[in-house]
Design an enzyme around this catalytic site. Structure first.
Site, mmCIF file in Angstrom:
data_model
loop_
_atom_site.group_PDB
_atom_site.id
_atom_site.type_symbol
_atom_site.label_atom_id
_atom_site.label_comp_id
_atom_site.label_asym_id
_atom_site.label_seq_id
_atom_site.Cartn_x
_atom_site.Cartn_y
_atom_site.Cartn_z
ATOM 1 N N SER A 1 -4.015 6.268 5.574
ATOM 2 C CA SER A 1 -5.210 5.738 3.976
ATOM 3 C C SER A 1 -4.296 6.153 3.123
ATOM 4 O O SER A 1 -3.377 7.501 3.245
ATOM 5 C CB SER A 1 -6.426 6.001 4.566
ATOM 6 O OG SER A 1 -6.332 7.859 4.265
ATOM 7 N N ASP A 2 -4.570 5.130 1.900
ATOM 8 C CA ASP A 2 -4.743 6.239 0.361
ATOM 9 C C ASP A 2 -6.217 7.361 1.047
ATOM 10 O O ASP A 2 -6.114 7.018 1.700
ATOM 11 C CB ASP A 2 -4.791 5.405 -0.308
ATOM 12 C CG ASP A 2 -4.020 5.751 -1.979
ATOM 13 O OD1 ASP A 2 -4.366 7.317 -2.215
ATOM 14 O OD2 ASP A 2 -4.070 4.997 -2.456
ATOM 15 N N TRP A 3 -5.407 7.785 0.419
ATOM 16 C CA TRP A 3 -6.455 9.933 0.005
ATOM 17 C C TRP A 3 -8.057 9.131 -0.498
ATOM 18 O O TRP A 3 -7.548 9.367 -0.952
ATOM 19 C CB TRP A 3 -5.973 10.625 -0.608
ATOM 20 C CG TRP A 3 -4.852 11.575 -0.010
ATOM 21 C CD1 TRP A 3 -4.483 12.548 -0.878
ATOM 22 C CD2 TRP A 3 -3.601 11.025 0.312
ATOM 23 N NE1 TRP A 3 -3.830 13.432 0.119
ATOM 24 C CE2 TRP A 3 -2.912 12.335 0.952
ATOM 25 C CE3 TRP A 3 -2.848 9.984 0.362
ATOM 26 C CZ2 TRP A 3 -1.933 12.027 1.331
ATOM 27 C CZ3 TRP A 3 -1.629 9.817 1.469
ATOM 28 C CH2 TRP A 3 -1.207 11.343 2.034
ATOM 29 N N ALA B 1 -9.181 6.712 1.217
ATOM 30 C CA ALA B 1 -9.566 5.394 1.404
ATOM 31 C C ALA B 1 -10.564 4.946 2.556
ATOM 32 O O ALA B 1 -10.581 3.782 2.179
ATOM 33 C CB ALA B 1 -8.341 4.107 1.158
#
Length: 769
Positions: A241-243, A245
């Site tokens: 995941s993006d941070w 997300a």
């Protein structure tokens, strides 16, 4: 936690599957989230080390502590290379590979095992706040550059994280906005570069984006992560995941999101355990993600011979990358390069000359090891015989200061030539916010206009991470160099281009419009009420300007040189393996230079709407004066295909195609027309298939004619597939023709029965063949 080398890993664990059998449910669940901001979890009991990852689209942004984000602080110094939009304009895959190798070496030196890059999202609008991180508006260019970068990086045993997957094209409310994209546009524009890179370079990880896609967060989007990425493309690496997300962790795991960042995310670890224990998530599903994470650990800790043999000169490479990325946009009357032998005085104006903006802001911002200052580099190259005078020109906040403008104009008037450094201020371009416009600040525009009014020998050096609108001033100046945000080596690169020691070779990787409202997404730049509709469809960037017959300020692929090139003797032929295109490129100028050849394909007679032309291949070739070289391109069937949502697959229709070679999308030098035979596409019929579909397939047409002959024996108003009938009824579903003319014939059968029987006959005859 002590990190063990790969020998210890292999001795302790015969295989990943055996290791998973030894793990407890709690250990498996905990492995699916990070340990902290920048590390994965390790399991010391089982000799599983953590993986260290950091941001890295144009350099390594390693924080001073793994517990801090480090956005607003100085981090550990590292080499700052050109941003994505800049190095994308190099059109040089060899350069991208070289930078990837260098970043791999530097990562090893800094203890980095996974670099969070490259960013490859398409540039739907020039207002995108993270556009400076992304390569291009075109998926072919983006895909080839991204694949080269990743191959270079991963050759050193350092993993890449391809991002942001997918349709992350705005910063405005991106964490709660759904990108609403039709399937064909999604495949041809926004996923095509990802697909190309995955199949060519196999990035060890992919990072999902923050946004929703067609109503579902990308971190849990089954169609995106499972149907397309895993099943269709065959991707076996880690999806992280993006941070922050992650929305629904269990749904994400089921869809194929393996790793949540940052960690430790205890609440989701507990949620995973509870989901397995309750049967909502099977342990087999969890094991798939655990296996992929362990494979990543194996990759980054097990590469032999990855350590650099000797320390590279990273700053020299940063200068080289900057020089290849900078674009000469305008050069009237040969004002460039500046001839030092006949020049006594140069006015250097604009604070970016002394305080250059080398990169964008946000999570990609690198604490550079050093910075070349344009003004200092110009003084050094010009020497003592040329007087260089400097005026700041404008304030940091770009408030209008008439005295500074007057002072600058006066200095320019007293000099032989004026070089003005301008650009988007840092506050305008950053992650987490989109740009408000693409014009230069008013103070800078007034400055250029005032100087151009008194000094005809005027050169503008512009800096930005995205396209700039230049119409208020560009017509008044004879020379324009766009330096993008070209990293710590840009100062020397600019000076060498200004004075002719380097021949510029960059080409625009995105279209520069005359004004913002010319952009195809202008009416729908921001989402509303949580939805952002991509209603311009396929027509992004140059595809739109071509179809609209709208002249941009500078077209996609544009970039001038101090020499000239001729394109000659083009030949095209379809072979068993694809289409081969060859031609001769000759340097007809008086100095060495590099030309970017761009190959575009136009489908002349496709049944579906297609762009006027699309980039399908490119090459950057260096030639000495008078030298010529044969250049050969090989295209595959996929290069001629479009995504057919009727059949949910890529389709290349047989027919005539125009193959065009050019120096830009609007500077086509040579074309050839070729008939390509891709075989006859078998149509899949259904209840509402049109008459035009039935008659386009010879087997289906014969079956339909037999049925109509039978019907005609029972009706007064008879149907024959002659030119007149087809001309009127071809866009009608065949079932409607039976409803219209066959009522008295269909006594014991319905129109549905007739269609089912016809489809069955078609299948039988195809099988018999």
């Amino acid at each position: 936690m002590k990190k063990l080398d790969m020998k210890g890993w292999k001795q302790m664990n015969a295989s990943i599957n055996d290791l998973i059998k030894e793990m407890t449910l709690t250990e498996k669940a905990s492995l699916c989230a990070g340990l902290n901001m920048w590390m994965t979890k390790g399991i010391e009991r089982l000799n599983i080390p953590p993986v260290h990852m950091y941001d890295g689209t144009n350099g390594i942004r390693k924080t001073n502590s793994d517990e801090e984000m480090g956005i607003t602080t100085e981090n550990i110094p590292a080499t700052c290379y050109p941003t994505g939009s800049a190095i994308g304009s190099s059109w040089n895959t060899e350069l991208l590979h070289e930078v990837g190798v260098a970043l791999g070496n530097e990562s090893i030196e800094m203890g980095v095992e996974l670099l969070l890059g490259p960013g490859i999202n398409m540039k739907r609008t020039p207002l995108g706040g993270r556009n400076f991180e992304y390569y291009s508006e075109d998926p072919c260019l983006t895909g080839e550059l991204g694949a080269a970068f990743i191959k270079g990086l991963q050759s050193k045993g350092v993993g890449a994280s391809l991002k942001h997957f997918a349709c992350n094209n705005q910063e405005f409310e991106k964490m709660v906005t759904s990108s609403e994209v039709d399937e064909r546009t999604l495949r041809e524009i926004y996923l095509s570069a990802f697909e190309r890179i995955i199949k060519k370079a196999d990035p060890w990880t992919i990072m999902c984006s923050y946004n929703l896609l067609n109503g579902t967060y990308t971190s849990e989007n089954e169609h995106l992560l499972n149907d397309i990425l895993r099943k269709e493309w065959g991707y076996e690496g880690v999806v992280l995941s993006d941070w922050t997300a992650v929305n629904d962790r269990i749904r994400g795991l089921k869809a194929g999101l393996d790793l949540e960042m940052p960690g430790p995310a205890y609440y989701n670890t507990n949620a995973i355990i509870e989901a397995v224990e309750s049967g909502v998530l099977t342990e087999e599903q969890l094991d798939k993600s655990v296996a992929r994470i362990l494979k990543l650990v194996e990759r980054v800790t097990g590469s032999e011979g990855s350590a650099p043999t000797s320390r590279m000169d990273y700053h020299t490479l940063a200068r080289k990358a900057a020089a290849e990325s900078i674009v000469l946009l305008k050069n009237e009357n040969g004002i460039l390069p500046i001839q030092l032998a006949s020049t006594k005085s140069i006015a250097v104006i604009g604070r970016f000359a002394s305080k250059p903006r080398i990169q964008g802001a946000g999570s990609a911002k690198v604490t550079s090891t050093r910075i070349d200052i344009p003004l200092e580099e110009m003084k050094e190259l010009a020497g003592a015989s040329v007087e260089l005078s400097y005026a700041e020109g404008y304030l940091e906040d770009d408030s209008i200061n008439e005295e500074m403008i007057k002072e600058s104009a006066s200095l320019a008037a007293r000099s032989d030539v004026a070089v003005i450094f301008v650009g988007q201020p840092e506050y305008a371009e950053s992650e987490m916010r989109d740009l408000k416009g693409i014009d230069l600040p008013k103070q800078q525009i007034l400055l250029i206009q005032a100087i151009a009014a008194v000094q005809p020998k005027c050169i503008v050096v512009s800096s930005s991470g995205s396209a700039l609108a230049m119409r208020p001033w560009v017509q008044h100046v004879p020379g324009v160099i766009h330096s993008w945000l070209s990293g710590q080596g840009m100062g020397k690169a600019i000076a060498e281009i200004l004075f002719g020691q380097t021949n510029p070779s960059g080409k625009l990787s995105e279209t520069f419009p005359v004004k913002l409202s010319d952009n195809p997404s202008h009416m729908r730049i921001r989402g509303e009420n949580g939805k952002l509709y991509y209603r311009e469809g396929l027509f992004v960037g140059y595809r739109y300007y071509d179809r609209k017959e709208l002249a941009p300020q500078f077209p996609f692929g544009h970039g001038l040189s101090y020499t000239s090139f001729a394109y000659k003797d083009m030949k095209v032929a379809q072979m068993e393996t694809g289409v081969t295109i060859s031609f001769w490129l000759e340097n007809i100028g008086n100095r060495s230079g590099k030309e970017v050849i761009q190959l575009y394909v136009h489908d002349e007679e496709c049944k579906w709407t297609r762009p006027e032309k699309e980039l399908k291949a490119f090459a950057k070739i260096e030639l000495a004066p008078g030298e010529k070289k044969e250049v050969v391109f090989e295209l595959e069937e996929r290069d001629f295909a479009y995504y057919n949502t009727k059949y949910n697959r890529w389709v290349a229709e047989s027919g005539y195609f125009q193959i065009a070679l050019g120096s830009s999308s609007r500077d086509i030098r040579i074309t050839e027309r070729l008939y390509c035979d891709f075989g006859k596409e078998e149509i899949s019929f259904h209840k509402f298939s049109l008459l035009s579909d039935w008659i386009s397939d010879q087997t289906a047409k014969s079956v339909l004619e037999e049925c109509l002959d039978e019907m005609n024996r029972h009706v007064i108003d008879k149907v024959y597939l002659n030119e007149e009938f087809i001309g009127f009824w071809e866009d009608f579903p065949v079932i409607k023709i039976f409803q219209m003319f066959g009522q008295s014939w269909m006594v014991d059968r319905s129109p549905d029965d007739i269609i089912e029987e016809l489809i069955s006959r078609v299948h039988q005859r195809r099988f018999a063949k």
